[in-house]
Each structure stands twice: as structure tokens, then as C-alpha cells.
Design an enzyme around this catalytic site. Structure first.
Site, short mmCIF file in Angstrom:
data_model
loop_
_atom_site.label_atom_id
_atom_site.label_comp_id
_atom_site.label_asym_id
_atom_site.label_seq_id
_atom_site.Cartn_x
_atom_site.Cartn_y
_atom_site.Cartn_z
N CYS A 140 5.77 10.39 13.06
CA CYS A 140 4.95 11.61 13.18
C CYS A 140 4.36 11.77 14.59
O CYS A 140 4.00 12.87 14.99
CB CYS A 140 3.83 11.59 12.15
SG CYS A 140 4.48 11.45 10.48
N HIS A 160 -0.82 17.36 13.67
CA HIS A 160 0.40 17.04 12.91
C HIS A 160 0.12 17.40 11.45
O HIS A 160 -0.94 17.08 10.92
CB HIS A 160 0.72 15.55 13.06
CG HIS A 160 1.61 15.04 11.98
ND1 HIS A 160 2.83 15.61 11.72
CD2 HIS A 160 1.45 14.06 11.06
CE1 HIS A 160 3.39 15.00 10.69
NE2 HIS A 160 2.56 14.05 10.27
N ASN A 214 5.33 18.34 5.26
CA ASN A 214 5.16 17.48 6.43
C ASN A 214 6.55 17.24 7.02
O ASN A 214 7.37 16.57 6.40
CB ASN A 214 4.49 16.17 5.97
CG ASN A 214 4.34 15.15 7.09
OD1 ASN A 214 5.02 15.20 8.10
ND2 ASN A 214 3.44 14.19 6.88
N1 COA Z 1 2.72 14.74 -9.08
C1 COA Z 1 1.90 14.40 -10.07
N2 COA Z 1 1.21 13.24 -10.11
C2 COA Z 1 1.39 12.40 -9.09
C3 COA Z 1 2.25 12.68 -8.01
C4 COA Z 1 2.93 13.91 -8.05
N3 COA Z 1 3.77 14.30 -7.06
N4 COA Z 1 2.23 11.65 -7.14
C5 COA Z 1 1.38 10.75 -7.65
N5 COA Z 1 0.88 11.20 -8.82
C6 COA Z 1 -0.07 10.53 -9.72
C7 COA Z 1 -0.08 9.03 -9.56
O1 COA Z 1 0.93 8.45 -10.32
C8 COA Z 1 -1.47 8.71 -10.08
O2 COA Z 1 -1.44 8.72 -11.46
P1 COA Z 1 -2.35 7.66 -12.29
O3 COA Z 1 -3.77 7.96 -11.93
O4 COA Z 1 -2.01 7.98 -13.71
O5 COA Z 1 -1.90 6.31 -11.85
C9 COA Z 1 -2.32 9.89 -9.62
O6 COA Z 1 -1.39 10.96 -9.37
C10 COA Z 1 -3.09 9.59 -8.38
O7 COA Z 1 -2.21 9.00 -7.45
P2 COA Z 1 -2.69 8.54 -6.05
O8 COA Z 1 -1.52 8.00 -5.28
O9 COA Z 1 -3.89 7.68 -6.21
O10 COA Z 1 -3.11 9.97 -5.48
P3 COA Z 1 -3.88 10.32 -4.18
O11 COA Z 1 -5.06 11.12 -4.53
O12 COA Z 1 -4.04 9.16 -3.26
O13 COA Z 1 -2.83 11.34 -3.51
C11 COA Z 1 -1.29 11.40 -1.72
C12 COA Z 1 -1.58 10.88 -3.12
C13 COA Z 1 0.05 10.85 -1.29
C14 COA Z 1 -1.22 12.92 -1.77
C15 COA Z 1 -2.43 10.96 -0.78
O14 COA Z 1 -2.65 9.58 -0.90
C16 COA Z 1 -2.18 11.28 0.62
O15 COA Z 1 -2.14 12.45 1.00
N6 COA Z 1 -2.01 10.25 1.50
C17 COA Z 1 -1.71 10.48 2.88
C18 COA Z 1 -0.31 10.95 2.99
C19 COA Z 1 0.06 11.34 4.36
O16 COA Z 1 -0.62 12.07 5.01
N7 COA Z 1 1.21 10.86 4.78
C20 COA Z 1 1.77 11.23 5.99
C21 COA Z 1 1.17 10.51 7.11
S1 COA Z 1 1.94 11.09 8.50
#
Ligand code: COA
Length: 334
Positions: free
Chosen positions: A114, A261, A291
Site C-alpha cells: 500500500c 491510501h 482498497n
Molecule cells: N462479512 C460478515 N461478517 C464478517 C466478515 C464479512 N465479510 N468478515 C468477518 N466477519 C465476522 C467475523 O467472523 C467476526 O464474527 P464473530 O464475532 O462471530 O467471530 C465478526 O465479523 C467480527 O470480525 P472482526 O475481524 O473482529 O471484525 P473487525 O471489526 O475487526 O473488522 C476488518 C474486520 C477487516 C474490517 C477490520 O479489522 C479492518 O478494517 N482492519 C484493517 C484492514 C485494513 O485496513 N487493511 C488494509 C491495510 S492497508
């Protein structure tokens, strides 16, 4: 000393639009979850037989050259940032050299995910400052839809990422106080495993072959520790933007446009609040494209530029965070 100035911007995204409801058909997810957690409504996925990482980069580059009103033959050097090259080797920069029918100029590939585009911009800026080159194409292009696990197992990542390409033309100028003011780059390899695609790799080649022969799956899908990455990102974005402002003795209120980004809309909004910026000073398009990793900043920059939101004399900050970990910023007087 020469300075370097962005004289043209361009982008290309595949025609194929994948909405959140399309993803609902493929995996256990909902439009509501995706919009609330990431801000993404739709993204583009490449079309096999039409789009490749290099030809998407070339299309974006041609648009940037048109926007700069210069001929491709004036380009002295190519820098290409991607985490999704079409070949293990060679890189995509040499393919763009061929696709643009350029002389045998140099072409450099950058692997900083990124942050790759800002790293590339910084390298180009140094080449121009030293007088080595006058006109450089900096390109970011990605096809990520092809490397994601599109089953429910991969849903946390597959809903965020998309395909696309962006490019800028950087040119030497003698104008004082204009162009790239400074660039800032960081890395922290101890967290490499927190956002990674492990295979195929030189490290695991024998095991991969054995697993393929045994009919078992290789570890080929991206892994992301989402919560950890989120926390790191909100901290590093603000930090590296302040670093750029401090170096040039500016305040956040001096900024005319911040192009973060497009990692996750919540991360951009957090950064915006931390800097006290109004909505019209931050460009977000993750809603439409997801993204796009190394392509996200040049796509957003081109959109903001063509929308008339970046004008001569404006103070513009680019900022990134991603796998590596890497993070970076560039401060530009347009
Ligand atoms: N649809 C539905 N549910 C989903 C899912 C999806 N696409 N992806 C994950 N879940 C579920 C998980 O299984 C979890 O379920 P559970 O509570 O029953 O175990 C729940 O949603 C929460 O998951 P979690 O991973 O804790 O969610 P989060 O709030 O951390 O959100 C991201 C996940 C990836 C959106 C978040 O962590 C994030 O944005 N991280 C940074 C990502 C990023 O910017 N990456 C690029 C960097 S350049």
C-alpha cells in the site's frame, strides 16, 4: 537544485463492477456488514483476457501523459509499484516500457504494497533532484481479485480489496516553492506476518510442490490480522502526516487536500478527525473501488485533480500505511 512536479495524472479501473450484493451470493456476508466496517459499496474486478496488471498500468500511464500534454517518448524512466505482478519475474515496469513502445529506458519495480506508490514517488523525486532524469512515470497497479479466497473463509479480506491502476508524470522544474516538498518513508518488518501472502515463495517451494502432488492446498491466500492492522494504521497515518507537515513548518489547517491510501473508510475518517480536517479536504473513493493497495493513491489523486479539487498552489498531502509494515507520506505544493 531541480525540484519535481506532478504534471499529469491518470487512472484506469476495469469495467466489471462487483457490488456487495454480488459478494453476498459468493460468501457468507452482508451489504450492511461491509458498509459499516469498511465503507465499501462496490469494487472493480479485472476481466480475464482484457486486463493485466501491466496493461492496466499502461492505460493509466497513457491517461497521465495525455493529461500532462506530453508524448510518451519524453519519458526517461518508469517506476512501477505493485504487490500483484503478472510474473514472478520480470517486473511490470519493463512490460510498460514495451507497451508504450519506449526506447530502452530504465524501469524499476517497487514492492512496498500500500505504500509502494509513495515509495516510488520518493525514488523518482530523488532522481529528478540529482538531475539524473527529467521526466518519470510513476505507476501503481493491482489485480487482487484473483488472489483472494472468495469463499466465506476469506470474507474478511475479499470484501475490502479491489483492482485498478493509477499513474502520475513527474517532471523537473526550476520553479521555487512548488512540486514535491518532502517525502517520508518507514518500515517495521517485525510485523511482516500480520498482513501477508506467504506462498508461492522461495522459502516454501519444495513443500508447495509436495502439497500440490499430495492434493493438499498451498498457503496461497492473503492473511490479515485485521484488528492489529487497524490500530497500527490509525496511529501511523496521523504520525507520518504530522512528520511531513512539521518538516515543512505547516499545520494541518494549512492543508488543502489530504489523499489517504484507501485502506478502510473508518481509518480515513479517524485520521481526518485526528487532524481536524473538514470533509472537503479529504478525498475518499473506497466506496466505489475498495482498497486497491498500490493503486489507491494515484487513482484518488487523479479523481480529485480532474474534479477540480486540487489546483495550482494547493498544499496536498499523500499518506499510506500497509503490509510490511510500511507507511509513508509526501507533501506537495501543487
Ligand atoms: N462479512 C460478515 N461478517 C464478517 C466478515 C464479512 N465479510 N468478515 C468477518 N466477519 C465476522 C467475523 O467472523 C467476526 O464474527 P464473530 O464475532 O462471530 O467471530 C465478526 O465479523 C467480527 O470480525 P472482526 O475481524 O473482529 O471484525 P473487525 O471489526 O475487526 O473488522 C476488518 C474486520 C477487516 C474490517 C477490520 O479489522 C479492518 O478494517 N482492519 C484493517 C484492514 C485494513 O485496513 N487493511 C488494509 C491495510 S492497508
Amino acid at each position: 537544485m531541480h525540484r519535481s512536479k506532478i504534471i499529469g495524472t491518470g487512472h484506469y479501473v476495469p469495467d466489471r463492477v462487483i457490488t456487495n450484493s454480488d459478494l453476498e451470493e459468493m460468501m457468507d456476508t452482508t451489504d450492511e456488514w461491509i458498509v459499516e466496517r469498511t465503507g465499501v459499496h462496490e469494487r472493480r474486478w479485472f476481466e480475464a483476457g482484457k486486463d493485466t496488471v501491466s496493461n492496466m498500468g499502461t492505460r493509466a500511464a497513457k491517461r497521465a501523459l495525455d493529461n500532462a500534454e506530453i508524448q510518451a517518448s519524453e519519458v526517461d524512466f518508469i517506476i512501477f509499484a505493485t504487490l500483484s505482478p503478472e510474473y514472478y519475474f520480470p517486473g511490470c515496469g519493463v512490460l510498460v516500457q514495451d507497451q508504450l513502445n519506449l526506447d530502452t529506458i530504465g524501469a524499476l519495480d517497487i514492492r512496498n504494497q500500500c505504500s509502494g506508490f509513495i515509495y516510488g514517488l520518493s525514488v523518482a523525486d530523488q532522481f529528478i533532484k540529482t538531475g539524473m532524469y527529467k521526466t518519470i512515470l510513476v505507476i501503481g497497479s493491482e489485480i487482487q481479485s484473483n488472489i483472494m479466497d472468495k469463499s466465506s473463509d476469506g470474507r474478511a479480506m475479499a470484501v475490502i480489496f479491489g483492482d485498478g491502476a493509477g499513474a502520475v508524470v513527474l517532471r523537473a522544474t526550476e520553479e521555487e516553492g512548488t512540486g514535491i516538498l518532502s517525502t517520508h518513508m518507514h518500515s517495521q518488518g517485525k510485523y511482516a506476518a500480520e498482513l501477508t501472502v506467504k506462498e508461492p515463495s522461495t522459502l516454501h517451494k519444495d513443500q508447495i510442490l509436495k502439497r500440490l502432488i499430495d492434493g493438499a492446498e498451498a498457503d496461497i491466500y492473503p492473511y490479515m490480522n485485521g484488528k492489529f492492522i487497524f490500530k497500527q494504521a490509525v496511529e501511523r497515518f496521523s504520525e507520518v502526516i504530522h512528520e511531513a507537515l512539521d518538516e515543512n513548518e505547516y499545520q494541518p489547517s494549512d492543508l488543502d487536500m489530504l489523499i489517504p491510501h484507501q485502506a478502510n473508510l473508518r481509518i480515513s475518517q479517524f485520521t481526518q478527525r485526528a487532524l481536524g480536517l473538514t470533509d472537503d479536504k479529504v478525498w475518499n473513493n473506497i466506496q466505489k473501488y475498495g482498497n486497491t493497495t498500490g493503486a489507491s493513491i494515484p487513482i484518488a489523486l487523479d479523481e480529485a485533480h480532474r474534479a477540480g479539487k486540487i489546483n495550482d498552489g494547493d498544499l496536498v498531502c499523500l499518506a499510506s500505511f500497509g503490509s510490511g509494515l510500511t507507511w509513508a507520506s509526501a507533501l506537495i505544493r501543487w
